[in-house]
Design an enzyme around this catalytic site. Structure first.
Site, PDB file in Angstrom:
ATOM      1  CB  SER A   1      -0.874  -0.021   1.260  1.00  0.00           C
ATOM      2  OG  SER A   1      -1.395   1.249   1.533  1.00  0.00           O
TER       3      SER A   1
ATOM      4  CE1 TYR B   6      -3.362   0.286   4.507  1.00  0.00           C
ATOM      5  CE2 TYR B   6      -4.061  -1.920   5.154  1.00  0.00           C
ATOM      6  CZ  TYR B   6      -3.673  -1.016   4.177  1.00  0.00           C
ATOM      7  OH  TYR B   6      -3.589  -1.428   2.862  1.00  0.00           O
TER       8      TYR B   6
ATOM      9  CE  LYS C  54      -1.517  -4.203   3.501  1.00  0.00           C
ATOM     10  NZ  LYS C  54      -1.680  -5.582   2.997  1.00  0.00           N
TER      11      LYS C  54
HETATM   12  C1  WQD Z   1      -9.588   8.711   1.345  1.00  0.00           C
HETATM   13  C2  WQD Z   1      -9.820  10.173   1.689  1.00  0.00           C
HETATM   14  C3  WQD Z   1     -10.398  10.552   3.980  1.00  0.00           C
HETATM   15  C4  WQD Z   1     -14.320   8.688   3.979  1.00  0.00           C
HETATM   16  C5  WQD Z   1      -7.002   3.776   1.372  1.00  0.00           C
HETATM   17  C6  WQD Z   1      -7.185   2.356   1.733  1.00  0.00           C
HETATM   18  C7  WQD Z   1      -5.911   1.753   2.179  1.00  0.00           C
HETATM   19  C8  WQD Z   1      -4.808   2.067   1.201  1.00  0.00           C
HETATM   20  C9  WQD Z   1      -4.719   3.544   0.926  1.00  0.00           C
HETATM   21  C10 WQD Z   1      -4.602   0.150  -0.228  1.00  0.00           C
HETATM   22  C11 WQD Z   1      -9.213  10.546   3.043  1.00  0.00           C
HETATM   23  C12 WQD Z   1     -11.526  10.962   3.044  1.00  0.00           C
HETATM   24  C13 WQD Z   1     -13.083   9.128   3.547  1.00  0.00           C
HETATM   25  C14 WQD Z   1     -15.307   9.618   4.373  1.00  0.00           C
HETATM   26  C15 WQD Z   1     -13.769  11.403   3.866  1.00  0.00           C
HETATM   27  N1  WQD Z   1      -4.988   1.397  -0.025  1.00  0.00           N
HETATM   28  N2  WQD Z   1     -12.830  10.467   3.499  1.00  0.00           N
HETATM   29  N3  WQD Z   1     -14.995  10.967   4.299  1.00  0.00           N
HETATM   30  O1  WQD Z   1      -7.484   6.367   4.045  1.00  0.00           O
HETATM   31  O2  WQD Z   1      -6.616   6.995   1.739  1.00  0.00           O
HETATM   32  O3  WQD Z   1      -6.705   4.567   2.505  1.00  0.00           O
HETATM   33  O4  WQD Z   1      -5.990   3.943   0.441  1.00  0.00           O
HETATM   34  O5  WQD Z   1      -4.034  -0.544   0.515  1.00  0.00           O
HETATM   35  O6  WQD Z   1      -6.145   0.374   2.267  1.00  0.00           O
HETATM   36  O7  WQD Z   1      -8.119   2.288   2.779  1.00  0.00           O
HETATM   37  O8  WQD Z   1      -8.779   5.803   1.938  1.00  0.00           O
HETATM   38  O9  WQD Z   1     -11.084   6.094   1.201  1.00  0.00           O
HETATM   39  O10 WQD Z   1     -10.622   5.877   3.702  1.00  0.00           O
HETATM   40  O11 WQD Z   1      -9.973   7.957   2.502  1.00  0.00           O
HETATM   41  O12 WQD Z   1     -13.511  12.624   3.813  1.00  0.00           O
HETATM   42  O13 WQD Z   1     -16.448   9.272   4.779  1.00  0.00           O
HETATM   43  O14 WQD Z   1     -11.219  10.372   1.799  1.00  0.00           O
HETATM   44  O15 WQD Z   1     -10.254  11.487   5.037  1.00  0.00           O
HETATM   45  O16 WQD Z   1      -8.708  11.858   2.956  1.00  0.00           O
HETATM   46  P1  WQD Z   1      -7.342   6.045   2.609  1.00  0.00           P
HETATM   47  P2  WQD Z   1     -10.194   6.372   2.365  1.00  0.00           P
END
Ligand code: WQD
Length: 351
Positions: free
Chosen positions: A126, A151, A155
């Protein structure tokens, strides 16, 4: 036909990868304890391919049960290891759950790899291994900063365990660093199937749009980005899946230069949370009910990929756009909703 063991095969990326592997001539078996998945996605793969897929409902944290799979399948040519918990926010709240699940499962698998001399191993890593990068876009050589979440730490440790193990192993490894997986298979039969309330942005968007979630909260608008919301690299799940097939093909063709190769799997384009919401509204033709809330612990401000190495060495090319991501994700959400309506109305006749 080479048999590939896919852990987490009932999951989001796992199921899409099973499909891509089958389409490219591989035989597949799945290992998934369905703790955070159901057989629905596996059934979708079977429907599309017309092939029955064996899933071992086994917890990879149980060594004996894991070992038994290898004893029963002495022709496993390669492993693609997806099975792990992956929600950044949840890992901050439950670190020990993530350390145990994500690391014990990998250790058990590597023990079996060692005993059965499995030739190829692709690890689902990741972009969170980069922590909060000093410069973006990140290349595979960008120095890793301290992980911002348990998390991401699992990784980082997973990659280090594999790198160390590889020094005394004949197995060839590829580490694939995903950015933000999103979207769904164009057939409408596969997609993200959250076992509980989704944590990732795209399913939260589509569940808000369909009415399952009353309002989406944007976690922070005071970041130092072009519109104040976090910046990410959203990559279509089908593009991600195909990269796994290409990585395996490279291992099978013995084209990897070292026995641990690392690739960034992102589109190379940074999109903010607010831009992603606007893209969805444009593609779906709906106005999303969202509000701006506080930052989420564990989030980094901005990251996106330099994907030159995967394009050059795996001959990988992301084909789906952000609009494709939102259109396929929305189609999948609507399919889920109509199925649930049929079930709840009792009109659904099991054939
Ligand atoms: C993305 C953005 C949140 C939900 C993911 C995977 C992880 C890894 C990396 C593969 C952030 C914002 C989210 C909401 C929001 N990939 N958000 N409101 O944290 O980047 O991690 O990609 O391994 O496994 O989970 O992804 O989709 O949770 O968040 O504002 O209700 O969207 O703050 O900036 P993240 P995410």
């Amino acid at each position: 036909m080479k048999k590939i063991l896919v852990t987490g095969g009932c999951g989001y990326i796992g199921s899409h990868t099973l499909l891509d592997l089958i389409d490219n001539g591989y035989e597949v078996i799945s290992v998934d304890n369905n703790s955070r998945s159901s057989t629905r996605l596996l059934e979708g793969v079977e429907k599309i391919t017309g092939k029955k897929i064996k899933n071992y409902k086994v917890d990879l944290c149980d060594f004996d049960d894991t070992h038994a799979i290898f004893a029963e399948n002495d022709d496993i040519a390669g492993i693609i290891h997806f099975a792990a918990y992956k929600a950044v926010g949840e890992s901050v709240e439950k670190p020990l759950l993530y350390y145990h699940n994500n690391l014990i499962s990998l250790i058990n698998l590597l023990k079996c790899v060692d005993e059965y001399q499995i030739p190829y191993f692709v690890f689902s890593s990741s972009c969170t291994v980069y922590g909060s990068p000093a410069n973006i876009p990140v290349t595979e050589e960008t120095p890793k900063q301290p992980a911002e979440s348990p998390y991401g730490y699992t990784k980082q440790v997973g990659e280090d365990m594999i790198t160390e193990f590889a020094k005394t192993s004949k197995t060839q490894f590829v580490l694939l660093r995903y950015f933000n997986p999103a979207g769904a298979h164009p057939s409408g039969l596969l997609g993200e199937y959250p076992f509980d309330r989704p944590q990732n942005l795209t399913p939260v968007i589509t569940q808000t749009a369909i009415g399952k979630i009353p309002q989406l909260t944007v976690f922070g608008s005071d970041y130092n980005t072009r519109d104040g919301s976090c910046l990410r690299d959203f990559v279509h799940v089908c593009d991600l899946a195909h990269a796994h097939t290409l990585a395996l093909n490279q291992l099978v063709a013995k084209k990897n230069k070292t026995n641990v190769e690392v690739f960034n799997l992102g589109t190379g384009e940074g999109i903010t949370v607010l831009e992603a919401i606007k893209a969805f509204e444009r593609v779906a033709g709906v106005s999303l009910n969202y509000t701006i809330g506080p930052r989420r612990p564990g989030d980094i401000m901005a990251i996106y990929a330099n994907n030159d190495k995967a394009i050059r060495e795996l001959d990988w090319k992301p084909r789906y756009s952000l609009d494709d991501i939102m259109a396929t994700a929305w189609q999948w959400e609507q399919n889920l909703y109509s199925d649930e309506k049929m079930f709840s109305s009792g009109n659904f006749k099991l054939n």
